[in-house]
Design a protein around this motif. Structure first.
Motif, PDB file in Angstrom:
ATOM      1  N   TYR A   1      -8.565  20.233  22.456  1.00 27.32           N
ATOM      2  CA  TYR A   1      -9.470  20.620  21.374  1.00 27.32           C
ATOM      3  C   TYR A   1     -10.427  19.466  21.097  1.00 27.32           C
ATOM      4  CZ  TYR A   1      -5.842  24.135  20.578  1.00 27.32           C
ATOM      5  OH  TYR A   1      -4.939  25.154  20.731  1.00 27.32           O
ATOM      6  N   ARG A   2     -11.710  19.755  21.105  1.00 28.38           N
ATOM      7  CA  ARG A   2     -12.733  18.729  20.901  1.00 28.38           C
ATOM      8  C   ARG A   2     -13.522  19.038  19.639  1.00 28.38           C
ATOM      9  NH1 ARG A   2     -12.070  14.590  24.865  1.00 28.38           N
ATOM     10  NH2 ARG A   2     -11.095  15.600  26.677  1.00 28.38           N
ATOM     11  N   PRO A   3     -13.962  18.016  18.927  1.00 30.10           N
ATOM     12  CA  PRO A   3     -14.703  18.250  17.684  1.00 30.10           C
ATOM     13  C   PRO A   3     -16.113  18.757  17.956  1.00 30.10           C
ATOM     14  CG  PRO A   3     -14.695  15.917  18.197  1.00 30.10           C
ATOM     15  CD  PRO A   3     -13.804  16.570  19.216  1.00 30.10           C
ATOM     16  N   SER A   4     -16.685  19.383  16.961  1.00 24.41           N
ATOM     17  CA  SER A   4     -18.058  19.876  17.087  1.00 24.41           C
ATOM     18  C   SER A   4     -19.079  18.771  16.862  1.00 24.41           C
ATOM     19  CB  SER A   4     -18.306  21.007  16.087  1.00 24.41           C
ATOM     20  OG  SER A   4     -18.205  20.523  14.755  1.00 24.41           O
TER      21      SER A   4
ATOM     22  N   GLN B   1       4.221  23.369  17.495  1.00 30.24           N
ATOM     23  CA  GLN B   1       3.480  23.394  16.232  1.00 30.24           C
ATOM     24  C   GLN B   1       1.969  23.463  16.454  1.00 30.24           C
ATOM     25  OE1 GLN B   1       4.996  20.655  13.152  1.00 30.24           O
ATOM     26  NE2 GLN B   1       6.591  20.038  14.581  1.00 30.24           N
ATOM     27  N   GLU B   2       1.572  23.818  17.660  1.00 26.88           N
ATOM     28  CA  GLU B   2       0.148  23.834  17.995  1.00 26.88           C
ATOM     29  C   GLU B   2      -0.649  24.855  17.185  1.00 26.88           C
ATOM     30  OE1 GLU B   2      -2.758  24.518  21.899  1.00 26.88           O
ATOM     31  OE2 GLU B   2      -0.577  24.501  22.137  1.00 26.88           O
TER      32      GLU B   2
ATOM     33  N   SER C   1     -11.361  18.937  11.204  1.00 29.62           N
ATOM     34  CA  SER C   1     -10.545  18.317  10.152  1.00 29.62           C
ATOM     35  C   SER C   1      -9.397  17.512  10.751  1.00 29.62           C
ATOM     36  CB  SER C   1     -10.000  19.382   9.206  1.00 29.62           C
ATOM     37  OG  SER C   1     -11.047  20.002   8.491  1.00 29.62           O
ATOM     38  N   VAL C   2      -8.780  18.052  11.795  1.00 33.11           N
ATOM     39  CA  VAL C   2      -7.670  17.337  12.432  1.00 33.11           C
ATOM     40  C   VAL C   2      -8.168  16.032  13.042  1.00 33.11           C
ATOM     41  CG1 VAL C   2      -5.885  17.414  14.206  1.00 33.11           C
ATOM     42  CG2 VAL C   2      -6.386  19.463  12.868  1.00 33.11           C
ATOM     43  N   TRP C   3      -9.302  16.091  13.721  1.00 37.64           N
ATOM     44  CA  TRP C   3      -9.845  14.876  14.323  1.00 37.64           C
ATOM     45  C   TRP C   3     -10.147  13.816  13.269  1.00 37.64           C
ATOM     46  CZ3 TRP C   3     -11.912  12.946  19.119  1.00 37.64           C
ATOM     47  CH2 TRP C   3     -11.454  13.639  20.243  1.00 37.64           C
ATOM     48  N   ARG C   4     -10.783  14.217  12.202  1.00 43.42           N
ATOM     49  CA  ARG C   4     -11.127  13.233  11.171  1.00 43.42           C
ATOM     50  C   ARG C   4      -9.871  12.646  10.529  1.00 43.42           C
ATOM     51  NH1 ARG C   4     -15.629  16.934  10.092  1.00 43.42           N
ATOM     52  NH2 ARG C   4     -17.591  15.835  10.601  1.00 43.42           N
TER      53      ARG C   4
ATOM     54  N   ASP D   1      -5.208  26.700  11.848  1.00 43.97           N
ATOM     55  CA  ASP D   1      -5.230  26.830  10.390  1.00 43.97           C
ATOM     56  C   ASP D   1      -5.992  25.672   9.742  1.00 43.97           C
ATOM     57  OD1 ASP D   1      -3.638  29.119  10.559  1.00 43.97           O
ATOM     58  OD2 ASP D   1      -1.787  27.946  10.498  1.00 43.97           O
ATOM     59  N   VAL D   2      -5.768  24.468  10.276  1.00 46.48           N
ATOM     60  CA  VAL D   2      -6.384  23.268   9.697  1.00 46.48           C
ATOM     61  C   VAL D   2      -7.843  23.135  10.129  1.00 46.48           C
ATOM     62  CG1 VAL D   2      -6.243  20.756   9.525  1.00 46.48           C
ATOM     63  CG2 VAL D   2      -4.144  22.133   9.599  1.00 46.48           C
ATOM     64  N   GLY D   3      -8.115  23.447  11.385  1.00 48.03           N
ATOM     65  CA  GLY D   3      -9.465  23.303  11.925  1.00 48.03           C
ATOM     66  C   GLY D   3      -9.592  22.042  12.753  1.00 48.03           C
TER      67      GLY D   3
END
Length: 270
Positions: free
Chosen positions: A169-172, A124-125, A135-138, A130-132
């Motif tokens: 994946y790391r947030p900006s 499901q990666e 957004s996933v991190w938050r 799609d989500v970003g």
């Protein structure tokens, strides 16, 4: 120093390998002083119809029997009955009672699902894009904080606190505010956190939690345990030394683990 692992799995689920006896035998061969067997607690047929990620409900009695037998076979080692419970938030469709967990000493709380999406499932990666990532991190830390602070659940320890980084994946943005919120949440419930050494085997190539998050937990006075998250007896003690070194670097001077009576004890970091 005494080596331990407080997070392990077996073939009681569809994604683990090895029996409880084989797992504990391997821990004894590795000269561990304690092991918690923490299989995934059963989920509903709607969430896990084929018991790929969790135990079947009717296997729970045998699971506990197997742990007791392994403990009897290895009196030189502390063998702790435990489980890992997925926090499902608004998708929770199980009815829990205190009796459901009366036989478990170490109960890991974990977040593998965000609003029903198994975000750490390789199959499901694609949804990440799609989500970003931001957004996933938050959302992950929002859900994790809900789980960590919920006193209605029997969690004794919060597992792999920043599992969200599994795929690399790391947030900006700087995640430190999220780390601060995570520490406040788990501090409010009096639970432990763990250093989970399996992170070194994934794309993130980093222990769970990250150094800055681990330091944040330490500054907040949150007890820290350690687990390999082994899903195969062959790796029951995988990367324990890097995990312990990271704890020391973050400021911890002891590893906290449960006892057979449900209390906690501390092992000095040397």
């Amino acid at each position: 120093m005494e080596l331990v692992t407080m997070h392990t799995h077996t073939n009681y689920t569809g994604h683990g390998h090895g029996t409880v006896a084989e797992l504990v035998d391997a821990a004894a061969a590795a000269k561990l002083g304690a092991i918690a067997v923490t299989e995934h607690y059963p989920m509903s047929a709607a969430m896990d119809p084929d018991n790929v990620v969790s135990m079947a409900w009717d296997r729970l009695p045998d699971y506990l029997i197997d742990i007791a037998a392994a403990a009897a076979a290895h009196p030189e080692m502390q063998v702790i009955p435990g489980c890992e419970i997925d926090w499902l938030g608004g998708q929770e469709d199980r009815d829990f009672s205190a009796l459901d967990f009366s036989n478990f000493i170490h109960v890991l709380g974990s977040v593998h699902y965000l609003d029903g999406w198994a975000f750490d499932d390789p199959a499901q990666e694609a949804r990440w894009h799609d989500v970003g990532v931001d957004s996933v991190w938050r959302r992950y830390f929002e859900v994790w904080c809900q789980a960590a602070s919920c006193t209605d659940m029997p969690f004794t320890c919060m597992a792999h606190p920043d599992l969200v980084k599994k795929f690399g994946y790391r947030p900006s943005f700087n995640p430190q505010p999220l780390y601060d919120e995570a520490a406040e949440a788990v501090q409010s419930s009096g639970r432990m956190v763990e250093v989970n050494t399996s992170g070194l085997t994934y794309a993130c190539a980093e222990l769970f939690p990250a150094p800055d998050l681990l330091r944040t937990f330490c500054r907040a006075g949150i007890p820290c345990s350690i687990g390999t998250d082994a899903h195969d007896p062959a790796v029951v003690d995988r990367n324990l030394m890097p995990g312990l070194a990271a704890m020391y670097e973050a400021g911890y001077r002891c590893v906290t683990v449960p006892t057979s009576t449900g209390d906690r004890r501390q092992i000095a970091l040397e």
